[in-house]
Structures are given as C-alpha cells and as structure tokens.
Design a protein around this motif. Sequence first.
Motif, PDB file in Angstrom:
ATOM      1  N   THR A  71     -25.335 -14.280  15.242  1.00  0.00           N
ATOM      2  CA  THR A  71     -25.163 -13.020  15.951  1.00  0.00           C
ATOM      3  C   THR A  71     -25.841 -13.055  17.309  1.00  0.00           C
ATOM      4  OG1 THR A  71     -25.629 -10.640  15.876  1.00  0.00           O
ATOM      5  CG2 THR A  71     -27.175 -12.066  14.737  1.00  0.00           C
ATOM      6  N   ASN A  86     -27.181 -10.347  18.944  1.00  0.00           N
ATOM      7  CA  ASN A  86     -27.434  -8.942  18.594  1.00  0.00           C
ATOM      8  C   ASN A  86     -28.276  -8.179  19.603  1.00  0.00           C
ATOM      9  OD1 ASN A  86     -29.836 -10.270  18.089  1.00  0.00           O
ATOM     10  ND2 ASN A  86     -30.261  -9.211  16.172  1.00  0.00           N
ATOM     11  N   LYS A 131     -27.644  -4.488  19.856  1.00  0.00           N
ATOM     12  CA  LYS A 131     -28.087  -3.731  18.679  1.00  0.00           C
ATOM     13  C   LYS A 131     -29.314  -2.896  19.024  1.00  0.00           C
ATOM     14  CE  LYS A 131     -30.186  -4.610  14.119  1.00  0.00           C
ATOM     15  NZ  LYS A 131     -30.495  -5.668  13.126  1.00  0.00           N
ATOM     16  N   SER A 185     -20.344  -5.941  20.693  1.00  0.00           N
ATOM     17  CA  SER A 185     -20.468  -5.316  19.370  1.00  0.00           C
ATOM     18  C   SER A 185     -21.814  -5.590  18.726  1.00  0.00           C
ATOM     19  CB  SER A 185     -19.358  -5.811  18.438  1.00  0.00           C
ATOM     20  OG  SER A 185     -19.593  -7.158  18.036  1.00  0.00           O
ATOM     21  N   GLY A 204     -22.332  -7.653  16.568  1.00  0.00           N
ATOM     22  CA  GLY A 204     -22.076  -7.841  15.141  1.00  0.00           C
ATOM     23  C   GLY A 204     -22.518  -9.196  14.632  1.00  0.00           C
TER      24      GLY A 204
END
Length: 249
Positions: free
Chosen positions: A128, A130, A133, A161, A163
Amino acid sequence: MSQSVVDVCEVEPGIVQITMQDRVHKNTFSEELVCGLIQAYETIHANPNYKVAVVTGYDSYFSSGGTREGLLSIYEGREKFTDVNIYSLPLNCRIPVIAAMQGHGIGGGFVLGLYSDFVILSRESMYTANFMKYGFTPGMGATYMLPKKLGFSLAEEMLLSAGGYRGAELEKRGVPFRVLPRDEVLGQALELARQVAEKPRISLITLKDHLVKTIREELPFVIEQEIAMHETTFHQDEVKHRIMELFGK
C-alpha cells in the motif's frame, strides 16, 4: 553487523544479502533500522567483490514505512523526509539490487522496495501507498516511482485511494514483477542474483548507471515538489488526528 536490526551477509560469492529484522518496530523506519540500512549500503559500496545485493525483511514484514513519531515530527515542522535519505539507497547503490518483498510493504516501506532494480512480491502480503490515509500527500519520491514502476493508472489509484492490495491482486492487475508464494520469494531472488552475478562487475555497474540515469537525474526535482506539497498538506489538524487515530490500523 550481526547484532544490528539490519544484517549484512555474503550468502554466496558476489551475492550480498541485506535482511531488515527490527522485530520490535515491525520494520518501520526506526532510528535503528535507518542507521542499519545506511551502514549496510556503505558496507556494500566498500566491498569490490560484491556484484548484486538482495534486500529482504523477516516473517510477514518487508518494511512498514515511517514511525508514528516520525510522522508527527514532520507534522510539527521539526523534520522533513529528506533529512535522512534512505529511500534512494537501492537506486544509488552501484551494483544491482533485488527487493525480495516477502512481507508487507506499507507506505514508505513499499516505495523503498520499488527503488530496487528488481522487485519480487508475495501473493499473501499487503502492499500500500497509504500516505493519503493520514491526509497528507505522498513523499519519498512515491509520486514518481509508483507510475514509473507500476504504470500510471494503477499508481494513481494506489496513491489517491491509499488502499491496500494483496500481491495476488496486483498480479491480476498486471504488475511487471514476479509474484510468488511468500516462502518462495527469497529463493527466487537468490536464483535471480546468481544469474546476475555471472556477469563482470564493471559491466553490471556500467549498465545499471545507464539504465537508471534518468531516474537519478529527475528524482531531485520530484522530491522538491513533494516537499512543497507537504508544506501545504502535512500541517493540517486533521492530519495529526488521523496519525494518532489510524496509525498501525
């Protein structure tokens, strides 16, 4: 370096293996891991007999990226990710580097692997980018390396994203890397290393210099852009809240 959280060992003539094994911090960029990696690549640079390096993690972890304390330090303006550059160590290593990513590659830990000349992923592991996030834009050259290594569409999806993707899913998405069961990743990396190590060292160095020349030249400009984006995105109250609430989940 046998007592370090980063172990360096010549496993076969011409083949050196770097093993990241900071079990306490799950291979996040702890001070111990960062110092160990820098020393590992200095050791490799100083040895004229090495022809190829294999870098791997332990158990189900390859590298887990920045620590909570490190992210908060950037949020507070006390640090930048460029203060200690470990991300481009594989890129700037004179000899080819194979990332045997047998375990999870999270955030900067995933990006770190992508700086290698060869990448092998594990079907079971999670990968990821991330950064978003936590609400801040990517760093470590991620906005350049992911499109370069994975293709623009998948990279854009992963970066926006934030994700998580199992290696098996990335295999289906057509990543240009070998994706194998976890217990086969290191063995395949060593087999590939043997093929590379058959070649003359000076020829390997010369060809790598040629192949990555553009990346080495373009990366500093990208890093400047990422630092500028961090000035805009990293110092939001929401970012601190997300780091405190979401880190490690």
